[in-house]
Design a protein around this motif. Structure first.
Motif, PDB file in Angstrom:
ATOM      1  N   GLU A   1       0.830  -1.206   0.000  1.00  0.00           N
ATOM      2  CA  GLU A   1       0.000   0.000   0.000  1.00  0.00           C
ATOM      3  C   GLU A   1       0.865   1.257   0.000  1.00  0.00           C
ATOM      4  N   VAL A   2       2.014   1.185   0.655  1.00  0.00           N
ATOM      5  CA  VAL A   2       2.930   2.332   0.653  1.00  0.00           C
ATOM      6  C   VAL A   2       3.433   2.598  -0.768  1.00  0.00           C
ATOM      7  N   LEU A   3       3.695   1.528  -1.528  1.00  0.00           N
ATOM      8  CA  LEU A   3       4.085   1.701  -2.922  1.00  0.00           C
ATOM      9  C   LEU A   3       2.991   2.411  -3.720  1.00  0.00           C
ATOM     10  N   LYS A   4       1.757   1.991  -3.508  1.00  0.00           N
ATOM     11  CA  LYS A   4       0.631   2.614  -4.215  1.00  0.00           C
ATOM     12  C   LYS A   4       0.541   4.097  -3.865  1.00  0.00           C
ATOM     13  N   LEU A   5       0.709   4.396  -2.588  1.00  0.00           N
ATOM     14  CA  LEU A   5       0.656   5.801  -2.185  1.00  0.00           C
ATOM     15  C   LEU A   5       1.797   6.584  -2.808  1.00  0.00           C
ATOM     16  N   GLY A   6       2.953   5.940  -2.935  1.00  0.00           N
ATOM     17  CA  GLY A   6       4.070   6.605  -3.589  1.00  0.00           C
ATOM     18  C   GLY A   6       3.718   7.018  -5.006  1.00  0.00           C
ATOM     19  N   LEU A   7       2.981   6.168  -5.721  1.00  0.00           N
ATOM     20  CA  LEU A   7       2.535   6.515  -7.068  1.00  0.00           C
ATOM     21  C   LEU A   7       1.614   7.731  -7.043  1.00  0.00           C
ATOM     22  N   VAL A   8       0.691   7.725  -6.088  1.00  0.00           N
ATOM     23  CA  VAL A   8      -0.234   8.855  -5.976  1.00  0.00           C
ATOM     24  C   VAL A   8       0.529  10.155  -5.752  1.00  0.00           C
ATOM     25  N   PHE A   9       1.605  10.072  -4.976  1.00  0.00           N
ATOM     26  CA  PHE A   9       2.384  11.260  -4.639  1.00  0.00           C
ATOM     27  C   PHE A   9       3.501  11.534  -5.654  1.00  0.00           C
ATOM     28  N   GLY A  10       3.494  10.818  -6.793  1.00  0.00           N
ATOM     29  CA  GLY A  10       4.476  11.076  -7.845  1.00  0.00           C
ATOM     30  C   GLY A  10       5.857  10.559  -7.548  1.00  0.00           C
ATOM     31  N   ASP A  11       5.948   9.474  -6.814  1.00  0.00           N
ATOM     32  CA  ASP A  11       7.238   8.896  -6.442  1.00  0.00           C
ATOM     33  C   ASP A  11       7.758   8.046  -7.603  1.00  0.00           C
ATOM     34  N   GLY A  12       8.804   8.509  -8.294  1.00  0.00           N
ATOM     35  CA  GLY A  12       9.357   7.784  -9.428  1.00  0.00           C
ATOM     36  C   GLY A  12       9.917   6.437  -9.061  1.00  0.00           C
ATOM     37  N   ALA A  13      10.493   6.318  -7.875  1.00  0.00           N
ATOM     38  CA  ALA A  13      11.061   5.036  -7.446  1.00  0.00           C
ATOM     39  C   ALA A  13       9.964   3.979  -7.315  1.00  0.00           C
ATOM     40  N   ALA A  14       8.795   4.367  -6.801  1.00  0.00           N
ATOM     41  CA  ALA A  14       7.681   3.425  -6.673  1.00  0.00           C
ATOM     42  C   ALA A  14       7.210   2.982  -8.053  1.00  0.00           C
ATOM     43  N   LEU A  15       7.178   3.911  -9.000  1.00  0.00           N
ATOM     44  CA  LEU A  15       6.766   3.576 -10.358  1.00  0.00           C
ATOM     45  C   LEU A  15       7.723   2.556 -10.966  1.00  0.00           C
ATOM     46  N   GLY A  16       8.999   2.785 -10.796  1.00  0.00           N
ATOM     47  CA  GLY A  16       9.993   1.864 -11.350  1.00  0.00           C
ATOM     48  C   GLY A  16       9.922   0.488 -10.736  1.00  0.00           C
ATOM     49  N   GLU A  17       9.730   0.440  -9.426  1.00  0.00           N
ATOM     50  CA  GLU A  17       9.669  -0.867  -8.760  1.00  0.00           C
ATOM     51  C   GLU A  17       8.464  -1.675  -9.234  1.00  0.00           C
ATOM     52  N   LEU A  18       7.327  -1.025  -9.390  1.00  0.00           N
ATOM     53  CA  LEU A  18       6.132  -1.740  -9.822  1.00  0.00           C
ATOM     54  C   LEU A  18       6.261  -2.208 -11.272  1.00  0.00           C
ATOM     55  N   GLN A  19       6.867  -1.378 -12.121  1.00  0.00           N
ATOM     56  CA  GLN A  19       7.088  -1.808 -13.509  1.00  0.00           C
ATOM     57  C   GLN A  19       7.995  -3.039 -13.546  1.00  0.00           C
ATOM     58  N   ALA A  20       9.005  -3.043 -12.707  1.00  0.00           N
ATOM     59  CA  ALA A  20       9.906  -4.194 -12.659  1.00  0.00           C
ATOM     60  C   ALA A  20       9.175  -5.446 -12.200  1.00  0.00           C
ATOM     61  N   ARG A  21       8.267  -5.312 -11.255  1.00  0.00           N
ATOM     62  CA  ARG A  21       7.490  -6.463 -10.776  1.00  0.00           C
ATOM     63  C   ARG A  21       6.610  -7.023 -11.893  1.00  0.00           C
ATOM     64  N   VAL A  22       6.027  -6.124 -12.665  1.00  0.00           N
ATOM     65  CA  VAL A  22       5.152  -6.575 -13.754  1.00  0.00           C
ATOM     66  C   VAL A  22       5.934  -7.423 -14.746  1.00  0.00           C
ATOM     67  N   LEU A  23       7.149  -7.019 -15.069  1.00  0.00           N
ATOM     68  CA  LEU A  23       7.930  -7.696 -16.111  1.00  0.00           C
ATOM     69  C   LEU A  23       8.708  -8.896 -15.588  1.00  0.00           C
ATOM     70  N   ASP A  24       8.750  -9.072 -14.279  1.00  0.00           N
ATOM     71  CA  ASP A  24       9.537 -10.161 -13.680  1.00  0.00           C
ATOM     72  C   ASP A  24       8.729 -11.452 -13.700  1.00  0.00           C
ATOM     73  N   THR A  25       9.026 -12.304 -14.673  1.00  0.00           N
ATOM     74  CA  THR A  25       8.265 -13.547 -14.824  1.00  0.00           C
ATOM     75  C   THR A  25       8.536 -14.552 -13.714  1.00  0.00           C
ATOM     76  N   LYS A  26       9.524 -14.304 -12.878  1.00  0.00           N
ATOM     77  CA  LYS A  26       9.798 -15.203 -11.751  1.00  0.00           C
ATOM     78  C   LYS A  26       8.861 -14.950 -10.574  1.00  0.00           C
ATOM     79  N   ARG A  27       8.211 -13.804 -10.580  1.00  0.00           N
ATOM     80  CA  ARG A  27       7.245 -13.501  -9.526  1.00  0.00           C
ATOM     81  C   ARG A  27       5.931 -14.240  -9.800  1.00  0.00           C
ATOM     82  N   SER A  28       5.120 -14.354  -8.763  1.00  0.00           N
ATOM     83  CA  SER A  28       3.846 -15.050  -8.919  1.00  0.00           C
ATOM     84  C   SER A  28       2.923 -14.273  -9.854  1.00  0.00           C
TER      85      SER A  28
END
Length: 983
Positions: A669-696
């Motif tokens: 949820e903190v990551l989501k809030l980071g997106l709301v507040f324009g946190d570029g690091a949160a955006l990058g981390e979530l994009q990496a999770r989406v593309l990481d096929t090793k994750r569930s």
């Protein structure tokens, strides 16, 4: 299929009057002379036919007078509520002088009533619900004849409310007259002549009216169609709710779960659920309810209930005392629930039925106590499942009397007792006697006929009695005569019920508040009883803002109340107006709070006001993992769907700590809030999770769904890339609706043939969301890349709403949303020729389910699967072909506001259609056919509500004859069937 249950849902929300159109198995009711043979009761009980047709017909409401006689309202108006000043409804009095269990004297008190649905007696007359008015018919001399024309006390009860009409008049222990109101319409109630802006709105819940001060107020909002109000011996109010969740403990100021729609207060955030730990319905459709359906029989018979009483007589076995009785309409029985104290409230547990009736025309409406410890049960006596607006059996009606043993108790006129006798009666174990004695004492006090010594004796009863029951009855009687004990005299009283009730009664008079405040604060901080704290939480709504803060400061510290059924929500309802207006006071309460739900809701409300700096700063000071979690959840709930919110001043410091929180959910949820507040690091981390096929798969999809909320232009390429990944495909298609990009429709249409059914529905939704996308979609239909049948009426109407000249010829070629020419009756007749029993018997219900999944499932739930845009179909009248055809062919015949299409246009030229679920000053939440969407208000450029149903006309025109047969056969199926293997 949207409108199929708009009128079906009327039945779901009904008190349970008649409907012969959708008939029960029997062609007629069991004859009156043989009706008792159809009834079974537990050993030791007996049932008499107290009254039957023609002695009584259409018995919609009952009560007893101080002499023990039964007063019955015969409602001949239903279902055609009249706008005339008078009608043919009757109020009759039935008396059993020889005590043989059957009336032997019938008196007509009133024969020109109109739209009568509730009755109470007292203060020299008869109180009646007479839509659109609450009226009082005076009979000061008690000769069983009206003294003159009736008085109109209140008006504004909505005439369009149909079977959800206001009802259930019942005297409360506090001396107010209580009643219920259903969900279908909003009434604006007030004294005759009251301006509209000063009237009190109610659309479902419980209200009360003071008989001498003539004050009207809503006690509690919510439920569906309360039809039956009962008080236990501690003065706690319980209602029978018609639909499924049948039993609620109603607390003044409470807001309860509704069948549909948003509570009047958009900041309630959560509503109090039923206290029942069970339902009386195992599923299926209404014809399977009752004893002939084993699963429903064991569960309790059926989903619809009417009438309520709590047994407080003295002639039945002790195990029945304090248990809740209500009629199960389709189960043809009287259910019985135990009310078990738990925390501040109760939990209701299923007990064996009191009474079962094999007559399939039994349609119980009311359950009321008799003067001799028995219980009366009324029977509307009609066929079908709930109600009918065309074929009404107005000549039927029965009233049964259920007694234990052979008790015969002669009539006693409580009005003729002297004061001392009334005080003795007040302490009777029989609540019927006690409540009538209390009412007579109050009437004498009003007319100044009460002896002064009686007040003294009442005060002695209150202070010297040992039992709770006796003391409460004395307390209520003192309040009724204007001698309510002072709060300071009971703040340390030994009895929690006395302390709690004194709080409620004392604060009815605003002049008592200043004197009481010291003691209210003391009790909030120190009282050990959750029951007392419940009364304090309820009382918050009668206090000023400053006083609410003082009392709430003590209540919110009680961590032991965190899991209570009522207290967290009732505290929130009390402090919400303060939190909504005073940030400093809100932060003060938030810092003191130890109840997670209260902390979350305070944070959520502050965040909706954009009061973020103070919240984040407080988190930094508290440094408490529990508080951190609650505040993060509150922020997320408020900011869901928002974008580019200015970052709170201390967010980065606090977020660094929160990213180490022990809860994975909090960290996400903190990551989501980071997106709301324009946190570029949160955006990058979530994009990496989406593309990481090793994750569930779940984590990847959740990350993409989170990114979808941001609507950042740089995500288009990620979403278009994600379409190729089967794991991410559906979420990616959904997210692309937010962006205008020429490549998007091409990419979706190239993959369309490979999509699973649920992804196809999302694709159609996305391609209908923009005019340019809709052109590409309809061109694909034209050239055969998308099957014509995949364009649901829902989507076709949305495309039609653009009013585009580019789309018009494509839509006309599609032929899916054209006006149906000719008489609807003729069309229905043609379909009935097609859908004969023989044809439906040979239909393939599995293929019918496939058709349903394609055309209906996005909006409706059936057998626990499907969308939430429209009412659930499982319990509807699916077995009746006339009903199905009427709703499919003419879906706009009756449309509730709740189910009208609302169209939202956004600043980026997107069109969203759906049902409004929730809104506040910041966002609007819409239920679409594929899920919910939360939009910032700042992005909505226009909003309009159609007068039409969400379901367009012409559903069957999309199908060939065999598909129509298969679909209707599936809709009539009593249970779920598998999809065909090649689906």
């Amino acid at each position: 299929m949207f409108h199929l249950v708009q009128r079906v849902a009327r039945a779901v929300a009904f008190v349970g009057l008649s409907s012969s159109a959708f008939a029960a198995d029997a062609p007629t009711a069991v004859p009156v002379e043989k009706a008792l043979e159809s009834i079974t009761v537990p050993e030791g009980f007996n049932v008499s036919m107290f009254a039957g047709e023609p002695g009584v017909v259409q018995p919609i409401a009952m009560t007893t007078d101080a002499r023990g006689r039964l007063w019955v309202v015969e409602c001949l108006s239903y279902p055609n509520w009249t706008t005339n000043k008078t009608g043919e409804d009757r109020v009759i009095i039935l008396e059993d002088a020889d005590q043989d269990g059957r009336f032997d004297k019938r008196t007509v008190f009133l024969d020109n009533g109109r739209n009568l649905s509730g009755i109470a007696l007292g203060f020299g007359g008869v109180w009646l619900c007479s839509l659109p008015e609450l009226i009082f018919v005076p009979d000061r001399n008690g000769d069983d004849k009206p003294d003159r024309e009736w008085d109109v006390l209140l008006d504004g009860w909505d005439m369009g409310i149909q079977h959800n009409v206001f009802n259930g008049l019942t005297w409360g222990p506090d001396g107010w007259l209580y009643g219920g109101h259903g969900i279908l319409k909003t009434s604006y109630v007030g004294k005759p002549g009251t301006p509209q802006e000063e009237r009190v709105p109610i659309n479902c819940g419980v209200w009360r009216f003071h008989p001498t001060r003539k004050v009207f107020e809503v006690v509690a909002h919510g439920t569906t169609n309360p039809w039956g109000i009962a008080f236990d011996e501690y003065g706690q109010m319980f209602i029978a709710n018609c639909v499924i969740k049948h039993l609620f403990h109603m607390i003044p100021g409470g807001r309860y779960e509704r069948m549909f729609g948003q509570d009047f207060n958009p900041y309630a955030f959560e509503l109090i659920p039923s206290v029942a730990d069970h339902i009386h319905w195992a599923g299926g459709y209404w014809k399977t309810e009752g004893a002939e359906s084993p699963n429903n029989d064991v569960a309790g018979g059926g989903h619809a209930h009417s009438g309520a009483t709590i047994y407080l007589g003295e002639t039945w076995p002790e195990k029945f005392r304090g248990t809740f009785l209500t009629v199960n309409i389709h189960g043809h029985r009287v259910n019985n629930d135990a009310l078990v104290r738990q925390g501040s409230g109760y939990v209701a547990k299923h007990l064996p039925d009191l009474m079962r009736v094999s007559d399939t025309w039994f349609r119980g409406v009311s359950v009321v106590p008799a003067h001799d410890g028995a219980v009366y049960v009324s029977d509307w006596s009609d066929a079908g499942e709930c109600h009918d607006y065309e074929d009404i059996h107005r000549d039927n009606g029965r009233i049964y009397k259920v007694q234990y043993g052979e008790v015969k108790k002669p009539y006693v006129d409580v009005r003729r007792m002297n004061d001392r006798e009334l005080l003795d009666a007040l302490g009777s174990k029989d609540e019927w006697m006690s409540s009538n004695a209390r009412l007579v004492l109050r009437e004498r006090a009003e007319s100044r006929d009460l002896q002064p010594v009686t007040t003294t004796r009442l005060q002695q009863l209150f202070t010297s009695s040992e039992g709770t029951r006796e003391r409460l009855r004395a307390l209520w009687a003192l309040h009724a005569i204007g001698r309510t004990p002072r709060l300071e005299d009971v703040v340390l009283d030994r009895d929690e019920y006395v302390r709690g009730w004194t709080v409620q009664l004392a604060l009815e008079d605003p002049s008592n508040v200043a004197r009481a405040m010291r003691y209210l604060v003391e009790m909030a901080n120190n009282d050990a009883s959750p029951f007392v704290r419940l009364y304090l939480a309820s009382a918050l709504q009668r206090l000023s803002a400053d006083d609410r803060v003082r009392v709430a400061a003590g209540l919110v510290k009680r961590a032991e109340d965190s899991g209570d059924h009522n207290l967290p929500l009732l505290i929130w309802y009390g402090i919400e107006p303060v939190v909504s207006k005073d940030e400093a006071a809100a932060l003060k309460i938030l810092e003191a709070a130890r109840i997670p739900k209260v902390r979350r809701f305070i944070t959520q409300r502050l965040a909706l006001r954009m009061a973020l700096n103070g919240v984040v700063e407080l988190m930094g000071r508290l440094n408490d993992p529990g508080a951190d979690a609650d505040i993060v959840y509150g922020l997320s709930a408020a900011l869901n769907g928002r974008r580019d919110i200015k970052k709170p001043e201390k967010w980065e410091t606090v977020a660094a700590r929160l990213r180490m929180h022990p809860s994975t959910e909090v960290r996400n949820e903190v990551l989501k809030l980071g997106l709301v507040f324009g946190d570029g690091a949160a955006l990058g981390e979530l994009q990496a999770r989406v593309l990481d096929t090793k994750r569930s798969a779940g984590e990847r999809v959740q990350s993409l769904e989170t990114l979808n909320q941001t609507r950042r232009p740089e995500l288009v390429s990620l979403l278009q890339r994600a379409i190729a990944d089967p794991v991410l495909r559906q979420s990616a298609i959904k997210g692309l609706a937010a962006y205008e990009n020429a490549e998007t429709p091409k990419l979706i249409l190239e993959l369309y043939g490979k999509l699973k059914p649920e992804a196809r529905a999302e694709a159609i939704n996305t391609l209908s969301s923009r005019e340019s996308y809709a052109v590409a979609l309809l061109e694909a239909v034209k050239d055969g890349r998308v099957p014509r049948k995949d364009i649901t009426p829902f989507s076709a109407r949305q495309i039609q709403a653009y009013g585009s000249q580019r789309l018009k010829p494509l839509l006309e070629a599609l032929g899916s949303v054209r006006e149906i020419a000719g008489d609807k009756v003729e069309q229905i007749a043609r379909y009935k020729v097609l859908l004969t029993p023989a044809a439906l018997g040979q239909a393939d219900v599995r293929r019918g389910r496939a058709v349903y999944e394609r055309t209906c499932a996005s909006c409706h739930t059936l057998f626990d699967e499907g969308g939430k845009v429209a009412p659930e179909l499982t319990g509807s009248q699916r077995t009746n072909l006339d009903y199905i055809l009427e709703n499919v062919v003419d879906p706009n015949a009756v449309v509730w506001d709740r189910y009208k299409a609302t169209y939202f246009e956004t600043s980026d030229d997107r069109l969203i259609s759906g049902v409004l679920v929730n809104e506040n000053e910041s966002t609007v939440t819409i239920q679409t056919q594929t899920g919910t969407i939360t939009l910032p208000r700042t992005e909505i450029t226009s909003r309009r509500q159609s007068d039409l149903s969400m379901m367009p006309e012409g559903l069957f025109q999309l199908l060939d004859e065999q598909e129509i047969k298969d679909l209707v056969a599936y809709l009539q199926s009593p249970q779920q069937v598998p999809l065909p293997q090649n689906n």
